[in-house]
Design an enzyme around this catalytic site. Structure first.
Site, PDB file in Angstrom:
ATOM      1  N   GLU A   1      51.958   0.212  51.731  1.00  0.00           N
ATOM      2  CA  GLU A   1      53.323   0.597  51.342  1.00  0.00           C
ATOM      3  C   GLU A   1      53.577   2.076  51.560  1.00  0.00           C
ATOM      4  O   GLU A   1      54.673   2.477  51.946  1.00  0.00           O
ATOM      5  CB  GLU A   1      53.588   0.223  49.882  1.00  0.00           C
ATOM      6  CG  GLU A   1      55.053   0.352  49.453  1.00  0.00           C
ATOM      7  CD  GLU A   1      55.481   1.755  49.010  1.00  0.00           C
ATOM      8  OE1 GLU A   1      56.679   1.996  48.903  1.00  0.00           O
ATOM      9  OE2 GLU A   1      54.594   2.608  48.788  1.00  0.00           O
ATOM     10  N   ASP A  45      47.927   0.643  47.528  1.00  0.00           N
ATOM     11  CA  ASP A  45      47.440   1.789  48.301  1.00  0.00           C
ATOM     12  C   ASP A  45      47.967   3.060  47.642  1.00  0.00           C
ATOM     13  O   ASP A  45      48.995   3.038  46.951  1.00  0.00           O
ATOM     14  CB  ASP A  45      47.879   1.700  49.771  1.00  0.00           C
ATOM     15  CG  ASP A  45      49.388   1.608  49.955  1.00  0.00           C
ATOM     16  OD1 ASP A  45      50.070   0.981  49.115  1.00  0.00           O
ATOM     17  OD2 ASP A  45      49.908   2.168  50.936  1.00  0.00           O
TER      18      ASP A  45
HETATM   19 ZN   LIG Z   1      54.725   3.826  45.254  1.00  0.00          ZN
END
Ligand SMILES: [Zn+2]
Length: 402
Positions: A146, A81
């Protein structure tokens, strides 16, 4: 350099263009946290095309490619992401129309951290093609969410996918250095109650904004008292947001709260951090202030909600750890120079892998971390091939290849 490691480096260099092509394939598909489904399919197809032994997507939406089925398990991780581009006027080009220029790949996510993903998949291809692995089951994980909640994806992999590696290589950008830790962090909230009344006679009430302001000033003082660690640096705390409730602008507010950003250095735990904030509230005169650790409970692109407390523990492994020693050795053999061993300023999925579960992590990734979340993000081509060579070289080294 021995012949084998030289061959690994040269083959990675030959594949540099292909690695960059795959990186650009990912950049073209925007993949902000919780909307990564399309880029996950791009990665899955690439792993399949490169001959990975098995590729699957788990319930949270992470893509997991496997090579080999040896008795020992290690993993290579890249979160796939990215953050939003931010103010587009700061970009000299469209962040999602990648290009190669001046020896760099340009585009959102090239550094943080689809470059690591691209280099990892090329390393997997090298490992297979050159027969570098026998003893290990190697997992290559492209993980989700994340940027929003570091470590959540790996909490899922460890607890639900039941994959438990001996060690994980984190491929977040290190500017081609080897990293062995970073500070942890947590998000907390302090809440006080007041008593509302008409603003024309404030003495009848109890102003919650005054109370939370006194707590906020104690938090400022607390920052100065926090511990310092020679490797990871100083713990920190700051008031990041302030909120209140009240009947009107002409009224005394009846509750107020602040959110806190806390960075944890070595030895600082959740219990310590909460106790310090309670103490700060007591110093302000409000021992009954409510202190909580916030929770993350957003929906993955698969529809799954997998809640986690916003506590991201500190981790660092010693420079003398056999994993660091092996990594340094593999680095010298494949890249022909000594690495600089250091730490990240930001946080990574290591918070759950190493911080919560105690599984050693080492970091090496293409790109300079100062360009993460930055306009005109770009990653050097030679970092891509260098990282591919290092990952493959590390597998060779751990398999005892001379
Ligand atoms: Zn990163």
């Amino acid at each position: 350099m021995s012949d084998l490691y030289q061959k690994i480096y040269h083959r990675a260099k030959e594949l540099e263009g292909e690695t960059a092509r795959f990186l650009m394939d990912m950049v073209r598909v925007p993949s902000f946290s919780m909307t990564e489904g399309d880029v996950i399919q791009v990665i899955k197809k690439e792993m399949e095309a490169q001959g990975f032994d098995e590729v699957k997507v788990d319930g949270l939406g992470n893509v997991i490619g496997r090579i080999g089925n040896g008795p020992r398990i290690i993993a290579f991780d890249a979160h796939i992401d990215t953050v939003y581009p931010g103010d587009m006027s700061l970009w000299n080009f469209d962040p999602f129309t990648p290009r190669i220029e001046d020896g760099q790949v340009w585009g959102r996510g090239t550094v943080d951290q689809e470059g690591g993903m691209a280099a990892m998949v090329t390393a997997g291809k090298l490992v297979k093609e050159m027969g570098l692995n026998k003893g290990f089951t190697l997992y290559f994980t492209g993980t989700v969410m994340e940027e929003d909640c570091d470590g959540l994806c790996w909490k899922y992999i460890l607890n639900e996918d039941k994959i438990r590696p001996e060690m994980v290589v984190i491929t977040e950008p290190t500017n081609m250095n080897i990293y062995r830790g970073h500070r942890g962090r947590m998000e907390m909230q302090v809440r006080v109650k007041g008593l509302s009344c008409h603003g024309s006679a404030p003495e009848r009430g109890d102003n919650a904004i005054y109370k939370i302001s006194r707590v906020a000033l104690e938090i400022e003082k607390l920052h100065d008292r926090l511990a310092n660690d020679p490797f990871l640096g100083k713990g920190s705390i700051c008031v990041s947001q302030v909120f209140f409730t009240g009947p009107s602008q002409c009224a005394v507010p009846d509750s107020a709260w602040i959110n806190l950003d806390r960075r944890l250095t070595f030895g600082e735990t959740k219990e310590i951090a909460v106790a310090e904030v309670k103490d700060a509230a007591a110093r302000a005169g409000y021992p009954d202030a409510e202190v909580t650790v916030l929770e993350y409970a957003e929906k993955a692109y698969t529809g799954l909600v997998y809640p986690m407390e916003k506590y991201y523990p500190t981790w660092a492994i010693p420079e003398t750890s056999p994993w660091v020693v092996s990594a340094v050795d593999a680095y010298e053999k494949t890249l022909g120079r000594k690495p600089f061993v250091d730490k990240w300023t930001f946080s990574t999925n290591g918070v759950s892998i190493a911080g919560m579960e105690g599984i050693p992590c080492i970091g090496l990734g293409p790109g300079n971390e100062v360009l993460a979340h930055f306009p005109n993000e770009h990653c050097p081509l030679e970092h891509l091939s260098g990282a591919s060579a290092f990952y493959a070289g590390l597998v060779a080294q751990l398999n005892g290849k001379a």
